[in-house]
Design a protein around this motif. Structure first.
Motif: not given
Length: 262
Positions: A19-42
């Motif tokens: 459980e403690k190890e699960q705190s090791n996250l990347w702050f830039w994971e929110k960039l993951g939204r970009l592909p889906f914005k493109l998907m919604d558009k195209w």
């Protein structure tokens, strides 16, 4: 059942370290939204509507169980070398035996996810829109089967809620993970349960689906490339099912250990 208290406490410590190890996250994971914005558009409207239908069907499953629930009738398949027929029998098994059964299920589902990801990865962007609800369904099925391995009945609405919590945990940031772990730690506490509105919590299924979708975005970015998506799709889907299987195994195992110690 021969689990000693010392062994249970040792296993609980291993889960808490995870459980403690699960705190090791990347702050830039929110960039993951970009592909889906493109998907919604195209993405053409017809495919968008198909995704909507699949998500609504998935929501119906979480709300009522639908036709996708694993059933306790599968228990003998999880423990083929033991005379185990019911959930009550499962609850009396050693936790190490439960772990072994859950691990077998996880390995089987990871292979299936790799095949599914490779198949849907061939077409790039457009088949990726189909892949997302299929992958989510596979993860749900995996969690249900792991629940049965530890003696919990996924047909109960409270257990469907626990499945939602597991999905939320995998796709949440560190703050969300901490909140979910706190909820799960008291999930079987009668006093805490009485304070929860189970069906109201289940109404949040759509937020679970879309946060899950966004969280997968960065990981699936390369799957948008036709043909090359074959390789990326297999790897990414296998990894996604592995993540949910590990989380499910740890969280259900913790519940069972706490119940026995308590």
């Amino acid at each position: 059942m021969t689990d000693s208290k010392e062994w249970l406490l040792n296993e609980l410590e291993k889960v808490e370290e995870w459980e403690k190890e699960q705190s090791n996250l990347w702050f830039w994971e929110k960039l993951g939204r970009l592909p889906f914005k493109l998907m919604d558009k195209w993405t053409p409207d017809i495919i968008q509507k198909k995704i909507g239908i699949l998500l609504d069907e998935l929501g119906q499953y979480i709300q009522t169980g639908g036709s996708y629930l694993s059933t306790v009738s599968n228990i003998p398949n999880y423990y083929p070398h033991l005379d185990v027929q019911t959930l009550e029998h499962v609850k009396e098994l050693e936790i190490s035996t439960m772990d072994f059964a859950a691990e077998k299920i996880a390995n089987n589902r990871k292979r299936l996810a790799a095949v599914q990801g490779a198949s849907t990865g061939i077409g790039g962007l457009f088949t990726m829109t189909i892949d997302i609800p299929l992958l989510l369904s596979l993860q749900l099925k995996t969690l249900q089967d792991i629940a049965i391995c530890y003696g919990y009945d996924p047909t109960e609405k409270e257990e469907r809620l626990f499945v939602v919590k597991c999905l939320q945990f995998v796709s949440s940031d560190i703050v969300g993970k901490q909140a979910i772990l706190a909820q799960i730690s008291h999930f079987d506490d009668p006093d805490e349960a009485s304070k929860r509105e189970v069906m109201s919590e289940l109404q949040g299924w759509r937020e679970v689906v879309f946060s899950y979708r966004d969280q997968l975005g960065l990981k699936k970015l390369f799957q948008m490339i036709p043909i090359a998506g074959f390789v990326f799709g297999a790897f990414i889907n296998r990894s996604a099912v592995n993540d949910i299987a590990v989380a499910g195994k740890m969280l259900y195992k913790k519940r069972r250990i706490l119940e026995r110690i308590g």
